[in-house]
Design a protein around this motif. Sequence first.
Motif, PDB file in Angstrom:
ATOM      1  N   ARG A 125      -1.540  -8.492   3.102  1.00  0.00           N
ATOM      2  CA  ARG A 125      -1.793  -8.951   1.728  1.00  0.00           C
ATOM      3  C   ARG A 125      -0.505  -9.469   1.090  1.00  0.00           C
ATOM      4  O   ARG A 125      -0.515 -10.493   0.398  1.00  0.00           O
ATOM      5  CB  ARG A 125      -2.375  -7.814   0.898  1.00  0.00           C
ATOM      6  CG  ARG A 125      -2.769  -8.265  -0.480  1.00  0.00           C
ATOM      7  CD  ARG A 125      -3.541  -7.217  -1.222  1.00  0.00           C
ATOM      8  NE  ARG A 125      -3.909  -7.742  -2.525  1.00  0.00           N
ATOM      9  CZ  ARG A 125      -4.460  -7.036  -3.470  1.00  0.00           C
ATOM     10  NH1 ARG A 125      -4.758  -5.761  -3.252  1.00  0.00           N
ATOM     11  NH2 ARG A 125      -4.739  -7.578  -4.624  1.00  0.00           N
ATOM     12  N   ALA A 147       0.116 -12.887   2.515  1.00  0.00           N
ATOM     13  CA  ALA A 147      -0.850 -13.865   2.005  1.00  0.00           C
ATOM     14  C   ALA A 147      -0.637 -14.192   0.530  1.00  0.00           C
ATOM     15  O   ALA A 147      -0.730 -15.355   0.128  1.00  0.00           O
ATOM     16  CB  ALA A 147      -2.279 -13.353   2.227  1.00  0.00           C
ATOM     17  N   GLU A 148      -0.352 -13.161  -0.267  1.00  0.00           N
ATOM     18  CA  GLU A 148      -0.289 -13.367  -1.716  1.00  0.00           C
ATOM     19  C   GLU A 148       1.124 -13.427  -2.280  1.00  0.00           C
ATOM     20  O   GLU A 148       1.328 -13.972  -3.365  1.00  0.00           O
ATOM     21  CB  GLU A 148      -1.068 -12.252  -2.425  1.00  0.00           C
ATOM     22  CG  GLU A 148      -2.539 -12.238  -2.054  1.00  0.00           C
ATOM     23  CD  GLU A 148      -3.283 -11.067  -2.684  1.00  0.00           C
ATOM     24  OE1 GLU A 148      -2.768 -10.446  -3.643  1.00  0.00           O
ATOM     25  OE2 GLU A 148      -4.390 -10.772  -2.192  1.00  0.00           O
TER      26      GLU A 148
END
Length: 171
Positions: A130, A133-134
Amino acid sequence: MPPEPASEPATAPDGAHASAPAVDLALAVDRLRGRLRQESGPAPSPWSRSQLAALRRVVSGPPCTTSGLAAAAYMRPQSMAQIVAALEEGALVTRHQDPADGRRILISATDSGREAVRSAPASREAWLARAVAEGLDDLDRDALPEVVRILERLADWAVPGTARRAPAAPR
């Protein structure tokens, strides 16, 4: 708050000055390792992180020796022997003679060991996925394979003329 990058070269154990990028890299790796540890939380299984890491190596590779497994993990063989003994007691690995060299004892994963790796909590990896990705932009995400390659090379590097402490993979 993140630590300030090193402005002065640090002194290495041999008295030489370490470069600021090397110091910054060590600090960043330590911070990331600590964050991964924090994100994984307490282990909800009877197996320690060290035991699961060793088991993952056994599951993902060919049968290996305790010393080969220790070298790949940059651990003392005695420490790895304790880990392997606990995994064997839990029926996650077995030991057997090497058919090519009867003096060597090889370690292999059992079906239970493979299942333990499959079912191990992935909270740490989920947090990192995560964060990638973010928290990273496309340019940083695209650079990650090269960063990983460089970190692997650093982990396996030895001072020229000295024996490397450990091979890249278990034997």
